[in-house]
Design a protein around this motif. Structure first.
Motif, short mmCIF file in Angstrom:
data_model
loop_
_atom_site.label_atom_id
_atom_site.label_comp_id
_atom_site.label_asym_id
_atom_site.label_seq_id
_atom_site.Cartn_x
_atom_site.Cartn_y
_atom_site.Cartn_z
N ALA A 39 0.83 -1.20 0.00
CA ALA A 39 0.00 0.00 0.00
C ALA A 39 0.87 1.25 0.00
CB ALA A 39 -0.93 0.00 1.22
N LEU A 40 1.91 1.26 0.80
CA LEU A 40 2.81 2.41 0.85
C LEU A 40 3.50 2.61 -0.50
CD1 LEU A 40 3.92 4.71 2.52
CD2 LEU A 40 5.68 3.15 3.38
N SER A 41 3.85 1.53 -1.15
CA SER A 41 4.46 1.62 -2.48
C SER A 41 3.49 2.27 -3.47
CB SER A 41 4.87 0.23 -2.96
OG SER A 41 5.41 0.29 -4.25
N TYR A 42 2.24 1.85 -3.46
CA TYR A 42 1.24 2.46 -4.34
C TYR A 42 1.06 3.94 -4.03
CZ TYR A 42 -0.60 -1.94 -6.27
OH TYR A 42 -0.76 -3.12 -6.94
N LEU A 43 0.98 4.27 -2.74
CA LEU A 43 0.80 5.67 -2.35
C LEU A 43 1.99 6.52 -2.74
CD1 LEU A 43 -0.89 5.19 1.12
CD2 LEU A 43 -1.95 6.06 -0.97
N ASN A 44 3.20 6.00 -2.55
CA ASN A 44 4.40 6.75 -2.94
C ASN A 44 4.41 7.02 -4.44
OD1 ASN A 44 5.55 7.10 -0.41
ND2 ASN A 44 6.66 5.17 -0.49
N GLU A 45 3.98 6.03 -5.23
CA GLU A 45 3.94 6.20 -6.67
C GLU A 45 2.90 7.26 -7.07
OE1 GLU A 45 2.93 3.51 -10.58
OE2 GLU A 45 3.98 2.55 -8.91
N ALA A 46 1.73 7.18 -6.47
CA ALA A 46 0.68 8.17 -6.76
C ALA A 46 1.11 9.56 -6.31
CB ALA A 46 -0.63 7.76 -6.07
N TRP A 47 1.74 9.64 -5.17
CA TRP A 47 2.23 10.92 -4.64
C TRP A 47 3.25 11.53 -5.60
CZ3 TRP A 47 0.87 12.76 0.38
CH2 TRP A 47 1.50 13.94 0.75
N ALA A 48 4.20 10.72 -6.05
CA ALA A 48 5.24 11.21 -6.97
C ALA A 48 4.60 11.69 -8.28
CB ALA A 48 6.27 10.11 -7.24
N GLU A 49 3.62 10.96 -8.78
CA GLU A 49 2.95 11.36 -10.02
C GLU A 49 2.21 12.69 -9.84
OE1 GLU A 49 -0.47 9.63 -13.00
OE2 GLU A 49 0.79 8.21 -11.93
N ALA A 50 1.53 12.84 -8.71
CA ALA A 50 0.81 14.09 -8.45
C ALA A 50 1.78 15.26 -8.32
CB ALA A 50 -0.05 13.95 -7.20
N ARG A 51 2.89 15.05 -7.63
CA ARG A 51 3.89 16.12 -7.48
C ARG A 51 4.46 16.48 -8.85
NH1 ARG A 51 4.59 19.50 -3.73
NH2 ARG A 51 6.83 19.37 -3.83
N HIS A 52 4.72 15.47 -9.67
CA HIS A 52 5.22 15.71 -11.02
C HIS A 52 4.24 16.55 -11.83
CE1 HIS A 52 5.93 14.70 -15.30
NE2 HIS A 52 7.19 14.80 -14.94
N ASP A 53 2.95 16.35 -11.59
CA ASP A 53 1.91 17.10 -12.30
C ASP A 53 1.66 18.47 -11.68
OD1 ASP A 53 1.62 15.02 -14.07
OD2 ASP A 53 -0.22 14.25 -13.17
N GLY A 54 2.42 18.82 -10.62
CA GLY A 54 2.33 20.15 -10.04
C GLY A 54 1.42 20.30 -8.83
N VAL A 55 0.90 19.20 -8.31
CA VAL A 55 0.05 19.29 -7.12
C VAL A 55 0.93 19.60 -5.91
CG1 VAL A 55 -1.60 18.08 -5.64
CG2 VAL A 55 -1.62 17.68 -8.11
N ASP A 56 0.54 20.58 -5.13
CA ASP A 56 1.27 21.02 -3.94
C ASP A 56 1.31 19.91 -2.89
OD1 ASP A 56 2.41 23.32 -2.29
OD2 ASP A 56 0.71 22.66 -1.05
#
Length: 87
Positions: free
Chosen positions: A22-39
């Motif tokens: 679960a943490l791996s999935y969340l880290n991946e989603a977090w990184a993608e959102a940050r890459h897209d400019g989400v604060d």
């Protein structure tokens, strides 16, 4: 998104390994959102909301309220701080 483990489903994993997945999935989603400019602060608040909503749905408001009462001490004790490795 590809599962981080080669099992038929995450349900086949022991609890601690499900948490790691679960943490791996969340880290991946977090990184993608940050890459897209989400604060990061917006991500953190949305993540906390989603997490608490899931916990309330699973355990109920009273149980979750009791759980969060102990969070201040855990934060102060550094449980959620990421220690930087010094070499």
């Amino acid at each position: 998104m590809r599962p981080p483990f080669a099992f038929s489903t995450a349900r086949d994993l022991p609890d601690h390994e499900q948490k790691q997945a679960a943490l791996s999935y969340l880290n991946e989603a977090w990184a993608e959102a940050r890459h897209d400019g989400v604060d990061g602060d917006c991500l953190a608040q949305a993540s906390l909301f989603a997490a608490f909503a899931e916990l309330v749905g699973t355990y109920g408001e009273d149980a979750v309220a009791t759980f969060v009462e102990g969070l201040a001490g855990r934060v102060r004790n550094g449980e959620f701080s990421i220690a930087l490795a010094k070499q």
